[in-house]
Enzyme design. Sequence first.
Site: not given
Ligand code: PMP
Length: 391
Positions: A127, A207, A242
Amino acid sequence: MLESLTPQPPDALLALIKLHDEDDRPDKIDLGVGVYRTGQGDTPVFAAVKRAEERLVNEQDSKSYLGPEGDIGFVNALMPYLFGKDATMGGRIAGMQTPGGTGAVRLALALAQKAGTRRVHLGLPSWPNHAQILKDLDLELVGFDHATSEGKADLDSVLGVIAAAEPGDTVLLHGCCHNPTGIDYSNEQWDAIADALSQSAAIPLIDTAYQGLGVGMKEDAYGLRAVLAKVPEALIAQSCDKNFGLYRDRVGAFYAMAKDGSQLEDIMSNAAALARANWSMPPDHGAAAVRKILRDDELTALWLEELETMRTRLRQVRAKLAEAGQSGAIDLKPLGGQNGLFSVLPLAKSQVEALRKDHAIYMAGSGRINVAGLHMGNIEKFVDALAKVSS
Ligand code: PMP
């Protein structure tokens, strides 16, 4: 003074959204931004969330400050889903709410840095925000290959990194539904990683941003739980953006597992101080809605059902792509065995551009596609277009 600031590259995916919105071809396909979509292309609010929000509106009697740790009821309610029956690992895990998974990753890395981390090992590709956060914190990113050229998870590469890690190093791993490749470690590979980490000087940061979008809520936590069962200490970043569809409400949690439960108070006081200096306290609404859902059997069942519908649809799209097999030079078969929203297709930048210009198909320049942008009505067009640009 402000004139000295040099322009930063725009977020490529946000620029893509704009291009997609401006495209008036009726059969355009958006495989760019990372949100779930129904077969009709919508990203609706979960019914369980709507019901929880109604209750919140009726029952919430104050919006007074909560403190840097946010909604602890939410943090605790989530723990069994992440960590299993013994949700605190014998009193060794504590957590706090964060602004999304991003806030949790940021907090975990800042805390690791405060405890002595200078280098972070990260499987690439990853990411993009992982690298940005590391840069912003002035931490060194040491990359290793996440996947082999055959599109399998590269176990040797991660085990090599873990074995060679030095005291103070952090190893950042995706818990499930790897972004961008969709290539997850198998359970056996996770067992080997957990064993290696138990012998390593490095601390793992796991993560988990897509729990429940891969194989199942429990199945997607296999790696996390395998690692926690073996290592003395770990950091965990969780996103509910998500799996509850709460993206813009920014719902996440950070957890630390200590060698000994008696260390948790000191650890979390540091996490709280970092949170205080960064965002003071996280936004309440989405986390409060998740707490309402998880504390109510009926709403929990409804949420899990909705999550299963999403997961089933993603699996169906993946199965259909895999069934198509070879499309020009692109082998779509591996996509069937990958997990979550994303996969990477081996496309050159010029091919990605041709897909956009000639076929109204939008995806990240890296060849990452969000499979949720596909449905039974547009897969054929997508597969045909791939063959056209790649043969
Ligand atoms: N870690 C990963 C690997 C992700 O893909 C994402 C979202 N794209 C996040 C963390 C963070 O997600 P959010 O801040 O939208 O909760």
